[in-house]
Design a protein around this motif. Structure first.
Motif, PDB file in Angstrom:
ATOM      1  N   LEU A   2       0.827  -1.201   0.000  1.00 53.97           N
ATOM      2  CA  LEU A   2       0.000   0.000   0.000  1.00 53.97           C
ATOM      3  C   LEU A   2       0.864   1.255   0.000  1.00 53.97           C
ATOM      4  CD1 LEU A   2      -2.665  -1.038   2.699  1.00 53.97           C
ATOM      5  CD2 LEU A   2      -2.538  -1.680   0.288  1.00 53.97           C
ATOM      6  N   GLY A   3       1.952   1.221   0.767  1.00 43.64           N
ATOM      7  CA  GLY A   3       2.844   2.375   0.815  1.00 43.64           C
ATOM      8  C   GLY A   3       3.463   2.670  -0.532  1.00 43.64           C
ATOM      9  N   ALA A   4       3.839   1.631  -1.274  1.00 38.68           N
ATOM     10  CA  ALA A   4       4.413   1.819  -2.606  1.00 38.68           C
ATOM     11  C   ALA A   4       3.376   2.386  -3.563  1.00 38.68           C
ATOM     12  CB  ALA A   4       4.953   0.490  -3.137  1.00 38.68           C
ATOM     13  N   ALA A   5       2.147   1.889  -3.496  1.00 38.02           N
ATOM     14  CA  ALA A   5       1.079   2.399  -4.366  1.00 38.02           C
ATOM     15  C   ALA A   5       0.798   3.869  -4.089  1.00 38.02           C
ATOM     16  CB  ALA A   5      -0.188   1.573  -4.151  1.00 38.02           C
ATOM     17  N   ASN A   6       0.890   4.248  -2.830  1.00 34.79           N
ATOM     18  CA  ASN A   6       0.600   5.641  -2.455  1.00 34.79           C
ATOM     19  C   ASN A   6       1.689   6.615  -2.874  1.00 34.79           C
ATOM     20  OD1 ASN A   6      -1.949   5.330  -1.359  1.00 34.79           O
ATOM     21  ND2 ASN A   6      -1.178   4.883   0.693  1.00 34.79           N
ATOM     22  N   VAL A  12      -4.709   4.572  -0.972  1.00 32.30           N
ATOM     23  CA  VAL A  12      -5.140   3.252  -0.517  1.00 32.30           C
ATOM     24  C   VAL A  12      -4.679   2.973   0.912  1.00 32.30           C
ATOM     25  CG1 VAL A  12      -5.313   2.273  -2.824  1.00 32.30           C
ATOM     26  CG2 VAL A  12      -3.127   2.145  -1.601  1.00 32.30           C
ATOM     27  N   GLY A  13      -4.341   4.038   1.644  1.00 32.64           N
ATOM     28  CA  GLY A  13      -3.873   3.873   3.013  1.00 32.64           C
ATOM     29  C   GLY A  13      -4.916   3.313   3.949  1.00 32.64           C
ATOM     30  N   PHE A  14      -6.203   3.492   3.614  1.00 32.14           N
ATOM     31  CA  PHE A  14      -7.288   2.883   4.380  1.00 32.14           C
ATOM     32  C   PHE A  14      -7.870   1.676   3.664  1.00 32.14           C
ATOM     33  CE2 PHE A  14      -7.886   7.335   6.148  1.00 32.14           C
ATOM     34  CZ  PHE A  14      -7.430   7.016   7.420  1.00 32.14           C
ATOM     35  N   GLY A  15      -7.137   1.148   2.692  1.00 32.70           N
ATOM     36  CA  GLY A  15      -7.687   0.095   1.862  1.00 32.70           C
ATOM     37  C   GLY A  15      -8.568   0.703   0.789  1.00 32.70           C
TER      38      GLY A  15
END
Length: 400
Positions: free
Chosen positions: A314-318, A340-343
């Motif tokens: 998720l961190g990489a996507a953000n 997407v930090g909260f899904g």
């Protein structure tokens, strides 16, 4: 016919859960994004997704990428979990539906509106007390202190034992990763902490009018079963504290290192919620989650076999430059709402609005009193297999 895996293979020694990677995950995240849409991590026998497009797609396709087999490395199809699976995080429809509906209503906007004024006053009182000194630790003094003050009250917990919430949540999130030194460190207290948390979920331990009592009232109405009620309360206590604490620490760190953005917030305090979401995007307190393929599924030419574990970064996507402009910048002019930090999708964090209200309350109180905030010393990371966190963040402030 055998499934052919054409995804790039990252060096077998690469370990996203190694201490040096948890300390600074950004180089590995960039490497994974650049390697391709799907990457094999042979060390753990899993496939990994690090680009925003594919992480988002997996999060929103619960039929193909299931949570019910566990959102950690352990596969519940073959391994017994260390505690009963979460009825929200580790369940899919139809078992997921009634608990999700009940909890969404319990922590929904109408109830939060009733808490707004009280939490704003609690935040002002805390800020006034902390600002009795010009230097303090922003993690223990603010990021931990405020959620541990208001959230257990909202749930209806008694005062005794609240110090157990953070170590219990810390172990729960560590356990989503491999059995490493971080998991072993928390293991000696697991039985004690689990017993305390389980006891708090009982109907008679929860004060009237709180989130917990409302969950039990839903059981009385038949919306959920009496067996489900304490497990839903447990979900609140497991995921409702640590993630908010680390989100608050992230936004305080962001402002301590971006004075121009702090000035922007002080000029327009309505940006408090934007600031929190931008910090969640920028720091991603929840770094990773797993899913399990329910069938052979092809992503960008690579077939992930049925039953295979998928590690979503998720961190990489953000911070994926394919999706975000200047992703490494903390910027209040950005719309971070797609992070997407909260899904995302069916399993998006049900308590995210609670976290936002806590952040808004604390940041607004700080903006009223603090003209300038900066690091007073080097902050210290708290390592966790799933969470990106700080254990200490010395800051210096100049008050109005």
């Amino acid at each position: 016919m055998a499934v052919t895996d054409t995804s790039p293979l990252v060096h077998p020694d690469v370990d996203p859960f190694a201490p040096e990677t948890l300390e600074d995950p950004l180089p590995l995240q960039e490497r994974l994004r650049d390697a391709g849409p799907v990457v094999r991590l042979d060390r753990y026998g899993v496939h990994a997704l690090a680009r925003y497009e594919h992480v988002h797609a997996a999060l929103t396709d619960w039929q193909t990428f299931q949570s019910a087999a566990g959102v950690g490395l352990a596969n519940f199809r073959h391994e017994k979990p260390w505690r009963p699976p979460s009825l929200l995080l580790e369940a899919d429809p139809p078992l997921h539906d009634a608990p999700r509906t009940v909890l969404s209503r319990v922590v929904g906007p109408p109830r939060l509106r009733r808490l707004r004024e009280a939490w704003a006053e609690e935040a002002r009182e805390l800020v006034d007390r902390v600002l009795g000194r010009t230097s303090f630790d922003a993690v223990t003094g603010l990021a931990q202190a405020f959620p541990l003050r208001v959230f257990p009250d909202a749930v209806g917990l008694g005062r005794e034992g609240r110090e157990n919430l953070l170590p219990y949540g810390d172990h729960a999130f560590n356990a989503f990763g491999p059995r490493n030194a971080l998991v072993d460190k928390g293991a000696p207290r697991v039985a004690e902490l689990s017993a305390w948390v389980e006891a708090q979920c009982a109907r008679e331990r929860l004060a009237p009018g709180g989130f917990g009592a409302a969950i039990w009232e839903a059981a009385d109405r038949g919306d959920i079963t009496e067996r489900q009620a304490p497990l839903i309360v447990r979900s609140l206590l497991t995921a409702g504290v640590d993630t908010t604490v680390h989100g608050l620490a992230a936004v305080l760190y962001a402002f301590a290192t971006h004075p121009e953005q702090w000035r922007r917030l002080r000029e327009d305090p309505r940006l408090a919620r934007v600031a929190f979401d931008e910090a969640v995007r920028w720091e991603s307190p929840v770094q990773t989650f797993f899913r399990t393929a329910t069938r052979d599924v092809e992503i960008a030419g690579t077939t992930i076999p049925e039953g295979g574990k998928i590690l979503m970064f998720l961190g990489a996507a953000n911070r994926d430059p394919r999706h975000w402009t200047d992703p490494d910048s903390f910027d209040l002019t950005r719309d971070p709402s797609a992070h997407v930090g909260f899904g995302m999708g069916l399993h998006q964090c049900v308590g995210q609005h609670v976290a936002r209200l806590e952040a808004e309350s604390l940041l607004t109180a700080l903006a009223e009193r603090v003209e300038h905030i900066e690091l007073a010393d080097t902050p210290v990371r708290h390592l966790n297999n799933t969470l990106r966190a700080w254990s200490s963040m010395p800051v210096r402030v100049r008050t109005v």
